[in-house]
Design a protein around this motif. Structure first.
Motif, PDB file in Angstrom:
ATOM      1  N   ALA A 149      22.232  48.433  37.292  1.00 30.01           N
ATOM      2  CA  ALA A 149      21.557  49.656  36.852  1.00 30.01           C
ATOM      3  C   ALA A 149      21.262  50.606  37.998  1.00 30.01           C
ATOM      4  N   GLN A 150      21.731  50.309  39.187  1.00 25.30           N
ATOM      5  CA  GLN A 150      21.417  51.157  40.327  1.00 25.30           C
ATOM      6  C   GLN A 150      22.245  52.438  40.322  1.00 25.30           C
ATOM      7  N   SER A 151      21.709  53.470  40.946  1.00 24.87           N
ATOM      8  CA  SER A 151      22.427  54.728  41.096  1.00 24.87           C
ATOM      9  C   SER A 151      23.300  54.661  42.343  1.00 24.87           C
ATOM     10  N   VAL A 152      24.545  54.996  42.213  1.00 21.30           N
ATOM     11  CA  VAL A 152      25.490  54.955  43.324  1.00 21.30           C
ATOM     12  C   VAL A 152      26.074  56.350  43.519  1.00 21.30           C
ATOM     13  N   THR A 153      26.788  56.533  44.604  1.00 23.66           N
ATOM     14  CA  THR A 153      27.450  57.810  44.845  1.00 23.66           C
ATOM     15  C   THR A 153      28.691  57.927  43.963  1.00 23.66           C
ATOM     16  N   PHE A 154      29.194  59.155  43.857  1.00 25.72           N
ATOM     17  CA  PHE A 154      30.382  59.379  43.036  1.00 25.72           C
ATOM     18  C   PHE A 154      31.579  58.600  43.571  1.00 25.72           C
ATOM     19  N   ASP A 155      31.738  58.544  44.895  1.00 23.42           N
ATOM     20  CA  ASP A 155      32.864  57.822  45.473  1.00 23.42           C
ATOM     21  C   ASP A 155      32.814  56.338  45.134  1.00 23.42           C
ATOM     22  N   VAL A 156      31.594  55.764  45.163  1.00 22.67           N
ATOM     23  CA  VAL A 156      31.460  54.344  44.828  1.00 22.67           C
ATOM     24  C   VAL A 156      31.813  54.102  43.372  1.00 22.67           C
ATOM     25  N   LEU A 157      31.317  54.952  42.470  1.00 21.87           N
ATOM     26  CA  LEU A 157      31.624  54.784  41.052  1.00 21.87           C
ATOM     27  C   LEU A 157      33.124  54.914  40.800  1.00 21.87           C
ATOM     28  N   GLN A 158      33.755  55.897  41.400  1.00 23.18           N
ATOM     29  CA  GLN A 158      35.186  56.097  41.207  1.00 23.18           C
ATOM     30  C   GLN A 158      35.984  54.911  41.750  1.00 23.18           C
ATOM     31  N   THR A 159      35.591  54.406  42.922  1.00 19.97           N
ATOM     32  CA  THR A 159      36.296  53.272  43.508  1.00 19.97           C
ATOM     33  C   THR A 159      36.147  52.028  42.650  1.00 19.97           C
ATOM     34  N   VAL A 160      34.945  51.770  42.155  1.00 15.43           N
ATOM     35  CA  VAL A 160      34.723  50.591  41.318  1.00 15.43           C
ATOM     36  C   VAL A 160      35.534  50.686  40.035  1.00 15.43           C
ATOM     37  N   LEU A 161      35.592  51.876  39.419  1.00 16.32           N
ATOM     38  CA  LEU A 161      36.358  52.029  38.186  1.00 16.32           C
ATOM     39  C   LEU A 161      37.849  51.794  38.421  1.00 16.32           C
ATOM     40  N   VAL A 162      38.380  52.268  39.551  1.00 12.88           N
ATOM     41  CA  VAL A 162      39.793  52.045  39.846  1.00 12.88           C
ATOM     42  C   VAL A 162      40.064  50.567  40.095  1.00 12.88           C
ATOM     43  N   GLU A 163      39.136  49.873  40.771  1.00 15.77           N
ATOM     44  CA  GLU A 163      39.312  48.445  40.990  1.00 15.77           C
ATOM     45  C   GLU A 163      39.233  47.668  39.678  1.00 15.77           C
ATOM     46  N   ILE A 164      38.349  48.097  38.769  1.00 11.66           N
ATOM     47  CA  ILE A 164      38.281  47.461  37.450  1.00 11.66           C
ATOM     48  C   ILE A 164      39.576  47.708  36.683  1.00 11.66           C
ATOM     49  N   GLU A 165      40.152  48.893  36.839  1.00 11.61           N
ATOM     50  CA  GLU A 165      41.453  49.169  36.221  1.00 11.61           C
ATOM     51  C   GLU A 165      42.500  48.162  36.695  1.00 11.61           C
ATOM     52  N   GLY A 166      42.514  47.865  37.993  1.00 13.13           N
ATOM     53  CA  GLY A 166      43.452  46.873  38.507  1.00 13.13           C
ATOM     54  C   GLY A 166      43.192  45.491  37.950  1.00 13.13           C
ATOM     55  N   ILE A 167      41.922  45.140  37.777  1.00 14.44           N
ATOM     56  CA  ILE A 167      41.596  43.825  37.208  1.00 14.44           C
ATOM     57  C   ILE A 167      42.070  43.731  35.761  1.00 14.44           C
ATOM     58  N   LEU A 168      41.795  44.770  34.966  1.00 12.44           N
ATOM     59  CA  LEU A 168      42.209  44.747  33.559  1.00 12.44           C
ATOM     60  C   LEU A 168      43.725  44.724  33.426  1.00 12.44           C
ATOM     61  N   ASN A 169      44.430  45.406  34.326  1.00 16.13           N
ATOM     62  CA  ASN A 169      45.888  45.410  34.263  1.00 16.13           C
ATOM     63  C   ASN A 169      46.494  44.115  34.792  1.00 16.13           C
ATOM     64  N   SER A 170      45.676  43.255  35.388  1.00 12.76           N
ATOM     65  CA  SER A 170      46.169  41.969  35.875  1.00 12.76           C
ATOM     66  C   SER A 170      45.885  40.832  34.908  1.00 12.76           C
ATOM     67  N   LYS A 171      45.218  41.119  33.781  1.00  8.57           N
ATOM     68  CA  LYS A 171      44.928  40.067  32.808  1.00  8.57           C
ATOM     69  C   LYS A 171      46.215  39.592  32.138  1.00  8.57           C
ATOM     70  N   PRO A 172      46.411  38.293  31.986  1.00  3.84           N
ATOM     71  CA  PRO A 172      47.621  37.804  31.303  1.00  3.84           C
ATOM     72  C   PRO A 172      47.609  38.177  29.827  1.00  3.84           C
ATOM     73  N   LEU A 173      48.768  38.522  29.303  1.00  3.23           N
ATOM     74  CA  LEU A 173      48.886  38.910  27.903  1.00  3.23           C
ATOM     75  C   LEU A 173      49.043  37.707  26.984  1.00  3.23           C
ATOM     76  N   GLY A 174      49.424  36.585  27.537  1.00  6.66           N
ATOM     77  CA  GLY A 174      49.637  35.403  26.710  1.00  6.66           C
ATOM     78  C   GLY A 174      48.931  34.192  27.275  1.00  6.66           C
ATOM     79  N   TYR A 175      49.409  33.030  26.858  1.00  7.42           N
ATOM     80  CA  TYR A 175      48.819  31.755  27.255  1.00  7.42           C
ATOM     81  C   TYR A 175      49.075  31.491  28.733  1.00  7.42           C
ATOM     82  N   THR A 176      48.041  31.027  29.438  1.00 11.06           N
ATOM     83  CA  THR A 176      48.163  30.688  30.853  1.00 11.06           C
ATOM     84  C   THR A 176      48.165  29.179  31.009  1.00 11.06           C
ATOM     85  N   SER A 177      49.224  28.640  31.580  1.00  6.86           N
ATOM     86  CA  SER A 177      49.357  27.192  31.745  1.00  6.86           C
ATOM     87  C   SER A 177      48.747  26.759  33.069  1.00  6.86           C
ATOM     88  N   SER A 178      48.184  25.561  33.083  1.00  8.94           N
ATOM     89  CA  SER A 178      47.635  25.001  34.322  1.00  8.94           C
ATOM     90  C   SER A 178      48.698  24.320  35.166  1.00  8.94           C
TER      91      SER A 178
END
Length: 312
Positions: free
Chosen positions: A149-178
């Motif tokens: 809930a903390q207030s951050v600068t615009f650069d921090v918010l933008q950077t975090v959102l882009v990094e979250i975009e990379g995380i979401l785009n790295s999620k497997p679409l199907g079953y992940t085997s061990s």
């Protein structure tokens, strides 16, 4: 349960050919000694499940159009954009339509194929956009874990959102085997950049593969390899129909109905008659216009309760 919509099956098309979009927020950012509210916007490819996230300074048509221009410059012009009936989306669509109508006929003929088709879901129907609404939930969970809930600068918010975009785009679409010997699952990044994780280094080609034709052939083989895995391991999972197996009759024009409105007590839910129905691609009615007095409301079937006919 209906068949998969065409937007989910744009196979061998560029990513974001059919795109769903929505806004989320607001989030407080620090600007000097004061704070401002910023919003986020998410574009989601309905076929490859890839996401694109950007920041909006305001919830108006101008901010949306600027974000749309940045999106098309990076990911290409989509064939269709699907969203709810937000005023910024409706205003942006109207401005684009008016600007196109003001062009000379020669330019209109040249740009006709590049027009974006806007499609709006009916009001009070967030489940129509469940594909990207669920992604916003994952995004908010990641934001809560990083900045809270903390207030951050615009650069921090933008950077975090882009990094979250990379995380979401790295999620497997199907079953992940061990099992380490099994093939890696397909991710949106596999179809966007040719490798499952954006943090991996690019492929290093040997000297024998420096001929442009061979490198082009190699990239094409790699893209076909990812698409074959997409069709074999991910797409069949979308075909299962676990709900709504029974067949019920469609609502008809003239039927007396009650509109579900969670913001009102049940005793005050409006009652009216169906004036128009909108069948889907499979012929089943999922949206209707209800006339209540002098007003007409557009609602999904999930927000309509059919009542016994009232004799006049």
């Amino acid at each position: 349960m209906a068949d998969l919509p065409p937007a989910r099956l744009r196979l061998f098309r560029p990513a974001f050919y059919s795109t769903g979009m929505d806004c989320f927020g607001p989030y407080t950012v620090k600007v000097g000694r004061r704070t401002e509210k910023k919003w986020g916007i998410i574009f989601k490819c309905l076929t490859t499940r890839a996401v694109y996230i950007d920041v909006l300074h305001n919830l108006d048509a101008d901010s949306f159009l600027m974000a749309l221009r940045r999106f098309t410059a990076r990911r290409g012009t989509p064939f269709e954009l699907i969203s709810d009936q937000g005023t910024n989306f409706k205003g942006g669509e109207r401005e684009l339509r008016e600007a196109f109508a003001a062009l000379a006929p020669e330019l209109q003929a040249h740009l006709a194929r590049q027009q974006i088709e806007f499609r709006f879901n009916p009001p009070n129907a967030p489940h129509f956009g469940g594909c990207w609404e669920r992604e916003i939930r994952s995004l908010k969970q990641a934001l809560t874990a990083t900045i809270g809930a903390q207030s951050v600068t615009f650069d921090v918010l933008q950077t975090v959102l882009v990094e979250i975009e990379g995380i979401l785009n790295s999620k497997p679409l199907g079953y992940t085997s061990s099992d380490i010997a099994d093939l890696d699952p397909i991710t949106p990044n596999s179809l966007l950049m040719g490798r499952p994780d954006s943090t991996l280094p690019p492929v290093v080609y040997p000297e024998s593969e420096l001929i442009s034709r061979r490198r082009w052939r190699h990239s094409q083989v790699l893209a076909d390899h990812f698409w074959r895995h997409f069709l074999r391991f991910y797409l069949p999972g979308l075909q299962t129909r676990q709900k709504w197996q029974g067949d019920i009759s469609d609502i008809q024009v003239g039927t007396t109905v009650m509109i579900v409105d969670p913001q009102l007590p049940r005793a005050l839910w409006p009652v009216g008659r169906v004036s128009e129905v909108f069948p889907g691609a499979d012929g089943r009615v999922r949206t209707a216009n209800i006339k209540v007095g002098e007003k007409t409301y557009t609602r999904p079937i999930a927000r309509i309760i059919q009542l016994p006919s009232i004799s006049e």
